[in-house]
Write a protein that holds these residues in place. Sequence first.
Motif, PDB file in Angstrom:
ATOM      1  N   ARG A 111       8.810  35.744  65.052  1.00 31.02           N
ATOM      2  CA  ARG A 111       7.888  36.373  64.120  1.00 31.02           C
ATOM      3  C   ARG A 111       7.412  35.384  63.065  1.00 31.02           C
ATOM      4  O   ARG A 111       6.265  35.344  62.686  1.00 31.02           O
ATOM      5  N   LEU A 112       8.333  34.541  62.626  1.00 34.13           N
ATOM      6  CA  LEU A 112       7.979  33.628  61.554  1.00 34.13           C
ATOM      7  C   LEU A 112       6.924  32.627  61.998  1.00 34.13           C
ATOM      8  O   LEU A 112       6.156  32.117  61.203  1.00 34.13           O
ATOM      9  N   PRO A 143       0.209  34.841  57.621  1.00 37.04           N
ATOM     10  CA  PRO A 143       0.190  36.191  57.085  1.00 37.04           C
ATOM     11  C   PRO A 143      -1.069  36.405  56.246  1.00 37.04           C
ATOM     12  O   PRO A 143      -1.704  35.446  55.835  1.00 37.04           O
ATOM     13  N   ARG A 144      -1.361  37.637  55.997  1.00 40.02           N
ATOM     14  CA  ARG A 144      -2.470  37.918  55.085  1.00 40.02           C
ATOM     15  C   ARG A 144      -2.124  37.248  53.783  1.00 40.02           C
ATOM     16  O   ARG A 144      -0.970  37.186  53.388  1.00 40.02           O
ATOM     17  N   ASN A 145      -3.114  36.764  53.111  1.00 37.76           N
ATOM     18  CA  ASN A 145      -2.754  35.793  52.123  1.00 37.76           C
ATOM     19  C   ASN A 145      -3.301  36.049  50.735  1.00 37.76           C
ATOM     20  O   ASN A 145      -4.481  35.950  50.487  1.00 37.76           O
ATOM     21  N   SER A 146      -2.396  36.371  49.869  1.00 33.89           N
ATOM     22  CA  SER A 146      -2.823  36.520  48.493  1.00 33.89           C
ATOM     23  C   SER A 146      -2.197  35.405  47.677  1.00 33.89           C
ATOM     24  O   SER A 146      -2.134  35.467  46.469  1.00 33.89           O
ATOM     25  N   CYS A 147      -1.712  34.427  48.347  1.00 36.40           N
ATOM     26  CA  CYS A 147      -0.947  33.403  47.645  1.00 36.40           C
ATOM     27  C   CYS A 147      -1.838  32.302  47.097  1.00 36.40           C
ATOM     28  O   CYS A 147      -2.635  31.712  47.799  1.00 36.40           O
ATOM     29  N   SER A 181       2.933  27.804  60.764  1.00 39.01           N
ATOM     30  CA  SER A 181       2.408  29.135  60.508  1.00 39.01           C
ATOM     31  C   SER A 181       1.032  29.147  59.881  1.00 39.01           C
ATOM     32  O   SER A 181       0.321  30.113  60.034  1.00 39.01           O
ATOM     33  N   PHE A 182       0.675  28.114  59.149  1.00 37.01           N
ATOM     34  CA  PHE A 182      -0.701  28.180  58.664  1.00 37.01           C
ATOM     35  C   PHE A 182      -1.576  27.233  59.473  1.00 37.01           C
ATOM     36  O   PHE A 182      -2.446  26.555  59.001  1.00 37.01           O
ATOM     37  N   ASN A 217       3.548  31.438  40.900  1.00 31.48           N
ATOM     38  CA  ASN A 217       2.729  32.352  41.714  1.00 31.48           C
ATOM     39  C   ASN A 217       3.019  32.315  43.204  1.00 31.48           C
ATOM     40  O   ASN A 217       2.111  32.366  44.015  1.00 31.48           O
ATOM     41  N   LEU A 218       4.256  32.214  43.538  1.00 30.99           N
ATOM     42  CA  LEU A 218       4.587  32.329  44.958  1.00 30.99           C
ATOM     43  C   LEU A 218       4.224  33.730  45.446  1.00 30.99           C
ATOM     44  O   LEU A 218       3.688  33.920  46.532  1.00 30.99           O
ATOM     45  N   LEU A 219       4.543  34.717  44.617  1.00 29.02           N
ATOM     46  CA  LEU A 219       4.183  36.099  44.936  1.00 29.02           C
ATOM     47  C   LEU A 219       3.066  36.549  43.996  1.00 29.02           C
ATOM     48  O   LEU A 219       3.052  36.187  42.824  1.00 29.02           O
ATOM     49  N   SER A 220       2.149  37.348  44.526  1.00 26.56           N
ATOM     50  CA  SER A 220       1.037  37.837  43.718  1.00 26.56           C
ATOM     51  C   SER A 220       1.463  39.059  42.903  1.00 26.56           C
ATOM     52  O   SER A 220       2.540  39.624  43.128  1.00 26.56           O
ATOM     53  N   GLU A 225       0.210  42.015  43.045  1.00 31.50           N
ATOM     54  CA  GLU A 225       0.343  43.186  43.937  1.00 31.50           C
ATOM     55  C   GLU A 225       1.680  43.142  44.671  1.00 31.50           C
ATOM     56  O   GLU A 225       2.370  44.150  44.826  1.00 31.50           O
ATOM     57  N   GLU A 226       2.031  41.961  45.134  1.00 34.96           N
ATOM     58  CA  GLU A 226       3.284  41.840  45.859  1.00 34.96           C
ATOM     59  C   GLU A 226       4.465  42.162  44.952  1.00 34.96           C
ATOM     60  O   GLU A 226       5.438  42.796  45.373  1.00 34.96           O
ATOM     61  N   LYS A 260       7.106  35.119  54.207  1.00 33.14           N
ATOM     62  CA  LYS A 260       5.679  34.948  54.489  1.00 33.14           C
ATOM     63  C   LYS A 260       5.036  34.073  53.424  1.00 33.14           C
ATOM     64  O   LYS A 260       4.263  33.166  53.728  1.00 33.14           O
ATOM     65  N   ASN A 266       6.044  30.551  53.785  1.00 34.53           N
ATOM     66  CA  ASN A 266       5.403  30.015  54.966  1.00 34.53           C
ATOM     67  C   ASN A 266       3.983  29.538  54.670  1.00 34.53           C
ATOM     68  O   ASN A 266       3.454  28.670  55.347  1.00 34.53           O
ATOM     69  N   ALA A 267       3.402  30.170  53.676  1.00 37.41           N
ATOM     70  CA  ALA A 267       2.019  29.853  53.350  1.00 37.41           C
ATOM     71  C   ALA A 267       1.941  28.876  52.189  1.00 37.41           C
ATOM     72  O   ALA A 267       0.885  28.689  51.608  1.00 37.41           O
TER      73      ALA A 267
END
Lengths: 760, 226
Positions: free
Chosen positions: A12-13, A18-22, A42-43, B7-10, B12-13, B62, B65-66
């Motif tokens: 999965r990883l 993933p959808r990205n708000s980062c 993953s990206f 800001n690893l997490l937003s 909303e998150e 996630k 990962n990004a």
Amino acid sequence: MATTRSRLNRRRLSLPAPRNSCVQVARPSKLLPLGAMLLAASFASAVRAQTENTLSTVTVREKAEVAEGKDSLRATETRIGKGQQKLRDIPQSITVVTERMMDDRNLDTVKDALKQTAGITFQAAEGGEEDIRLRGFALSTTGDIFVDGIRDPAFYDRDTFNLDRVELLRGSASMLFGRGSTGGAVNMVNKVPRLMDENQIDVTVGSHNHRRVVGDFNQQTGESSALRVSAMKTTADNNGAGSSIDKQGIAGSYRWGIGERDEFTASLYRLENNNGINYGMPWIKPTSTSPASATTLLPVSPTSNYGMASDYNDGTATYATLAHTHRFDGDTELTTRLRRGAYTRDQRASTIRLTTGENLSNFGPSTVLTRGTQNKIQDLDSVYLQSDLSAKFDALGMKHELLSGIDVAREQKTVYAARTAAQGLGGVDLVKPNTTVGTPDDGAWVNEGSRALRVNNQYTSTAWGVYAQDLVQVAPHWKLLGGLRYDNLNGNYDSFAAPANGANATNGMKSNYQMNVGEWSKRVGALFQPNERESYHFSAATSFNTSGDAYSLGANNADVPPEQSINLELGAKIDSADKNFTTRYALFRSTKLHERNTDPLVDVAVLSGKRHATGLELDFTGRITPRWEAYGSFMWIPDARIDEAYKSPTGSDNERTGARPSLTPRISATLWNTYQINGQWRVGAGLNHRGAQTPNRNPGWEAPAFTTADVMAEYRVSEQLTFKGNVSNLTNKLYADQLYSGHYVPGAGRLVQVTGSYKF
Amino acid sequence: MLLTLPNLLSAEELSQTRAWLKDAPWEPGLGTAGRQAAMVKHNEQLPQSCDAAVNIREMVLKALNANPTFFSATLPKKIYTPRINRYAGDSNYFGNHIDGAIRMLSHEKRVRTDISCTVFLSEPDSYDGGELTIADTYGEQSIKLPAGSIVIYPGTSLHQVKPVTRGERLACFFWIESLVRSDEQRRLLYELDMSLLSLRNQYGEIPEAVTQTGVYHNLLRMWADT
């Protein structure tokens, strides 16, 4: 399962981004750091050209805190339900004795380990085997003993050297295992190879020249393969109850593809017992005019052996197992196991009896004891093939956990008898001289090796079964369980009469009996799990026993339909707020219909047409504080009754309608605590209690209630080296551990043992 | 090397995280503590299997990962299951300790804890105390980051969480076994990577950048244990 999970997560990883708000990814730079390109597949969408064939990071998942049996008194998962399941998801009572417990209390035999669970009692019938009763119902004579979920019906002194834990499933289990299981089922779980290098050697010395060495060696042989070997050698002049010990065992297991899509295990197990045997001591009355109800134990040390020096209890157990697990996508796995087993048993025992007129008023060192002959010589060969599928899936908007499987079994047993001189062909008459109470271990000897044997009976049983069970999440906190199993059994039994005196024939007349049984077993249950800490259940399950369960048939039972049992249970499993401590409660009622047990010694049908036991069970296990670990098991059976006695031709020996069934104490309980004083010292103490209980066939008296105490102290020299001292039966309590109407086998007296454990 | 990434997490998150944690089944944090750490650990953790823990760790993984900087700084080989903890009420601190060097994952896998990571889930003004103090070779650092930020520091350091005297401090923590075991070497690689990135951003793929990319890879080849 857990390893499957980690595989899946890994997959999965590495799925596309993933959808990205980062914010970090949305950074203005067109470029990426080299380290990121190197690793983060993953990206890939951003840098596909560069990241082809690059590594992705592995995210490792813990198992849900599943400790090995070695690590904790408490277990949270089990395989007794066939697939790996959380204990809280099984709507039935289960008690688990972990390796930690076996180590802490120095439990070298499965019988000792089982004693640490309430409700277990032992019949002394045929000698050294574990003739186990649970809630008063027989387990071993119905074949309810399993190794890694595969039936292990032979009689032998089981050792714990290769066990991770012993699981006791209470109540009906026919739905999973087929025939048997009125009281429950015992599953012994062997140690499995793990992906690490870890070795341990334990050396124990103790009273009666007890010497025990156990080695447990685990070596990782590749990225996903490992080898584990356990070995044991034990000798002692006396086991504390009059039998010498001389046994050895080795178990090797190779496992490869661990945690991968296809996992294989090949293992071999061999145990050799060359033990002595205390077949039992006679009961005695206070005076010649005392009523039968006053009958009690002989005031002699339990270590006294009045058998012959030539008595022995030899046995071997050898089995080879091949297993394959295939893991499908999702939480579905198919496990197939093939086991071939060969067991031998050769027991030469002496029944010890008082001469007429002896009672406590005239009992003394000169009291004469006679020595009868009780030989059990038999071989068992078995082949089992079973395939179990466990699947988790969503269907019709609900979560399902499906267990399903098919199994095939072939068991062959041959029982031998000794020829008398009059029957010819080398037969002999061996005379065992009497002895006296004052002269235990008198060294008297007969030449057991001179006996000539003949086949007394032989039995071939073939069976197949198919089952399916579904646990459905019907509402957020509710699960419903339904299961059905069909069994087909065929038994073919040849019995040979003793040859006539002087006939010089191999055997007398041959009789052949056959059994054909097709039977359904059912289980339904409901689970209410309002939160992560609590699980309540109600279950109803049936089971059946056939005449051929103990591998013998006769004219009076070959055509008897299987006995039916029904178990009802209302129970709860509740964890403490910190989840380090688990408690289990159950109200149960076990009912057996048209029961027709047979006394294995005298071929008299005993017990009843119908009987029941109703009671309450309570278990607790876990850490009360970070330093205090506790285990307790309690059973109260206020109501147990023979509702309808079996009408046997011989009549008088039967248990009576209205009587309390034998080997069913009102209260049985066991308790064990350890406390970690500091980094070096850990101490432990516990009690084991059984209420008064009657021997089989209810001869009219009860064996007295008893409580024994055990203590332990452990000193950790270093991470590698630990020393532990145990005293079991601290007060040297004399008690009857295994009961029979004619005799009892005393429990071991005080034993002092010191163990050094070295890990490397 | 101690590194923080904002800001690893937003937002909303983070609000999603708080919703998941609303009725979470907290348990005492002793389960993951070694013998010595157990003496000083006074906090709460989520059971690994509960929904909140599963959801949050999926979210954090996630997000990691990004995050290219995270990868460059840690060069992860294995990431140990992220866990969630809480400091509040009576269970409000974790005294000085060094994390166990090896985390066992069932019987099958071991992770060497080269790098410790903490993702802050509570806003710093919502609680008092609760600083993560890390005694590194450069002295003691006190860390209290905005919610959604992550701090990465060497597993070899002595560290503690100061008592929380008001409110609650929620955090997600985990360990990494890095391809490059040595903190020093990891730092050099990270600095090289970052300066190279800046170089390439400013001047494009000039020959020096190509050479240095080669140097980066060769150093990694020399030091990495795959």
